[in-house]
Scaffold this motif. Structure first.
Motif, PDB file in Angstrom:
ATOM      1  N   ALA A  24       0.836  -1.208   0.000  1.00  0.00           N
ATOM      2  CA  ALA A  24       0.000   0.000   0.000  1.00  0.00           C
ATOM      3  C   ALA A  24       0.865   1.251   0.000  1.00  0.00           C
ATOM      4  O   ALA A  24       0.599   2.208  -0.739  1.00  0.00           O
ATOM      5  CB  ALA A  24      -0.943   0.006   1.190  1.00  0.00           C
ATOM      6  N   LEU A  25       1.908   1.265   0.836  1.00  0.00           N
ATOM      7  CA  LEU A  25       2.811   2.423   0.874  1.00  0.00           C
ATOM      8  C   LEU A  25       3.521   2.597  -0.470  1.00  0.00           C
ATOM      9  O   LEU A  25       3.675   3.710  -0.963  1.00  0.00           O
ATOM     10  CB  LEU A  25       3.833   2.271   2.002  1.00  0.00           C
ATOM     11  CG  LEU A  25       3.304   2.500   3.415  1.00  0.00           C
ATOM     12  CD1 LEU A  25       4.388   2.167   4.440  1.00  0.00           C
ATOM     13  CD2 LEU A  25       2.832   3.927   3.595  1.00  0.00           C
ATOM     14  N   SER A  66       2.451   1.649  -3.435  1.00  0.00           N
ATOM     15  CA  SER A  66       1.461   2.156  -4.397  1.00  0.00           C
ATOM     16  C   SER A  66       1.223   3.648  -4.186  1.00  0.00           C
ATOM     17  O   SER A  66       1.139   4.416  -5.152  1.00  0.00           O
ATOM     18  CB  SER A  66       0.144   1.404  -4.258  1.00  0.00           C
ATOM     19  OG  SER A  66       0.297   0.070  -4.641  1.00  0.00           O
ATOM     20  N   TYR A  67       1.113   4.048  -2.924  1.00  0.00           N
ATOM     21  CA  TYR A  67       0.886   5.463  -2.604  1.00  0.00           C
ATOM     22  C   TYR A  67       2.044   6.319  -3.134  1.00  0.00           C
ATOM     23  O   TYR A  67       1.827   7.351  -3.772  1.00  0.00           O
ATOM     24  CB  TYR A  67       0.728   5.632  -1.088  1.00  0.00           C
ATOM     25  CG  TYR A  67       0.629   7.073  -0.668  1.00  0.00           C
ATOM     26  CD1 TYR A  67      -0.549   7.791  -0.854  1.00  0.00           C
ATOM     27  CD2 TYR A  67       1.718   7.731  -0.103  1.00  0.00           C
ATOM     28  CE1 TYR A  67      -0.645   9.117  -0.482  1.00  0.00           C
ATOM     29  CE2 TYR A  67       1.636   9.057   0.267  1.00  0.00           C
ATOM     30  CZ  TYR A  67       0.452   9.751   0.081  1.00  0.00           C
ATOM     31  OH  TYR A  67       0.368  11.059   0.446  1.00  0.00           O
ATOM     32  N   VAL A  68       3.266   5.877  -2.877  1.00  0.00           N
ATOM     33  CA  VAL A  68       4.449   6.629  -3.319  1.00  0.00           C
ATOM     34  C   VAL A  68       4.467   6.729  -4.845  1.00  0.00           C
ATOM     35  O   VAL A  68       4.727   7.790  -5.409  1.00  0.00           O
ATOM     36  CB  VAL A  68       5.741   5.989  -2.776  1.00  0.00           C
ATOM     37  CG1 VAL A  68       6.981   6.562  -3.454  1.00  0.00           C
ATOM     38  CG2 VAL A  68       5.839   6.172  -1.273  1.00  0.00           C
ATOM     39  N   VAL A  98       1.908   6.568  -6.946  1.00  0.00           N
ATOM     40  CA  VAL A  98       0.823   7.447  -7.396  1.00  0.00           C
ATOM     41  C   VAL A  98       1.184   8.908  -7.138  1.00  0.00           C
ATOM     42  O   VAL A  98       0.996   9.769  -8.006  1.00  0.00           O
ATOM     43  CB  VAL A  98      -0.513   7.058  -6.712  1.00  0.00           C
ATOM     44  CG1 VAL A  98      -1.564   8.134  -6.926  1.00  0.00           C
ATOM     45  CG2 VAL A  98      -1.001   5.720  -7.227  1.00  0.00           C
ATOM     46  N   VAL A  99       1.710   9.203  -5.943  1.00  0.00           N
ATOM     47  CA  VAL A  99       2.070  10.586  -5.615  1.00  0.00           C
ATOM     48  C   VAL A  99       3.161  11.089  -6.549  1.00  0.00           C
ATOM     49  O   VAL A  99       3.071  12.198  -7.083  1.00  0.00           O
ATOM     50  CB  VAL A  99       2.501  10.698  -4.128  1.00  0.00           C
ATOM     51  CG1 VAL A  99       3.176  12.030  -3.853  1.00  0.00           C
ATOM     52  CG2 VAL A  99       1.300  10.520  -3.218  1.00  0.00           C
ATOM     53  N   ARG A 100       4.185  10.282  -6.774  1.00  0.00           N
ATOM     54  CA  ARG A 100       5.264  10.701  -7.690  1.00  0.00           C
ATOM     55  C   ARG A 100       4.735  10.886  -9.109  1.00  0.00           C
ATOM     56  O   ARG A 100       5.137  11.816  -9.802  1.00  0.00           O
ATOM     57  CB  ARG A 100       6.385   9.683  -7.678  1.00  0.00           C
ATOM     58  CG  ARG A 100       7.091   9.610  -6.360  1.00  0.00           C
ATOM     59  CD  ARG A 100       8.528   9.766  -6.551  1.00  0.00           C
ATOM     60  NE  ARG A 100       9.169   9.680  -5.253  1.00  0.00           N
ATOM     61  CZ  ARG A 100      10.303  10.227  -5.002  1.00  0.00           C
ATOM     62  NH1 ARG A 100      10.916  10.866  -5.961  1.00  0.00           N
ATOM     63  NH2 ARG A 100      10.838  10.138  -3.832  1.00  0.00           N
ATOM     64  N   ASP A 124       1.675  11.725  -9.964  1.00  0.00           N
ATOM     65  CA  ASP A 124       0.885  12.960  -9.969  1.00  0.00           C
ATOM     66  C   ASP A 124       1.781  14.193  -9.984  1.00  0.00           C
ATOM     67  O   ASP A 124       1.503  15.167 -10.680  1.00  0.00           O
ATOM     68  CB  ASP A 124      -0.052  13.008  -8.759  1.00  0.00           C
ATOM     69  CG  ASP A 124      -1.243  12.086  -8.897  1.00  0.00           C
ATOM     70  OD1 ASP A 124      -1.480  11.584 -10.013  1.00  0.00           O
ATOM     71  OD2 ASP A 124      -1.941  11.874  -7.876  1.00  0.00           O
TER      72      ASP A 124
END
Length: 182
Positions: A18-19, A21-23, A25-27, A29
């Motif tokens: 999950a972390l 995937s979050y990283v 997606v944020v990068r 974006d």
């Protein structure tokens, strides 16, 4: 408790996934935002560059027409100086704010080439306002104006990452081939 310990590696895997995937997606974006922002600035710069070119070209075109009325340019639509004065004033009024936007957003090279071009356009305006009838001096100004315009467009293309373009130099009839205007 042993069941919890047995499930702990799976739970850690889910948390790490999950972390991760979050990283990602944020990068992604952030990268997309930077690309979109750069594209918006490029569009703004292109608009400013084009607006400035139109404002300088207005002075040049009116100067061509007045020079034709003086008999030193072959422009097909001569314009007497008295009729041209409001048009020259309007061109100057439009060029000043366009120049400020250019200074604000333009690269140093583009602004320097713009200055070269506009200084020649202003000399052309002074030439016709003084009702000068020197075809050789006018031809010299024409060549400098063409070189200034070409230098400006080349700098703009380089700044925007565009391929080289046409020089926009094509032969025009000689000024002395035009019958003298009264």
């Amino acid at each position: 408790m042993s069941v919890f310990i047995q499930q702990l590696p799976a739970l850690l895997g889910v948390v790490i996934g999950a972390l991760g995937s979050y990283v990602v997606v944020v990068r992604g974006d952030q990268a997309r935002f930077r690309r979109e922002q750069a594209a918006r600035w490029e569009e703004r710069k292109l608009a400013v560059y084009a607006d400035y070119a139109h404002s300088v070209k207005k002075t040049v075109t009116v100067s061509f027409r007045v020079a034709a009325a003086l008999g030193v340019d072959p422009h097909p639509d001569p314009l007497p100086l008295e009729e041209a004065k409001p048009l020259l004033g309007e061109a100057t009024s439009r060029r000043d704010p366009a120049g400020e936007a250019l200074i604000m957003l333009g690269s140093t090279v583009v602004v320097d080439r713009a200055r070269d071009w506009v200084m020649t356009a202003m000399e052309m305006e002074r030439f016709v306002r003084a009702s000068t009838r020197d075809p050789k001096a006018w031809q010299s100004l024409l060549e400098r104006q063409r070189a200034g315009r070409e230098g400006y467009y080349t700098a703009v293309r380089e700044d925007l990452g565009l391929p080289p373009g046409h020089s926009a130099r094509w032969p025009s009839p000689a000024a002395d081939a035009v019958p003298a205007q009264r």
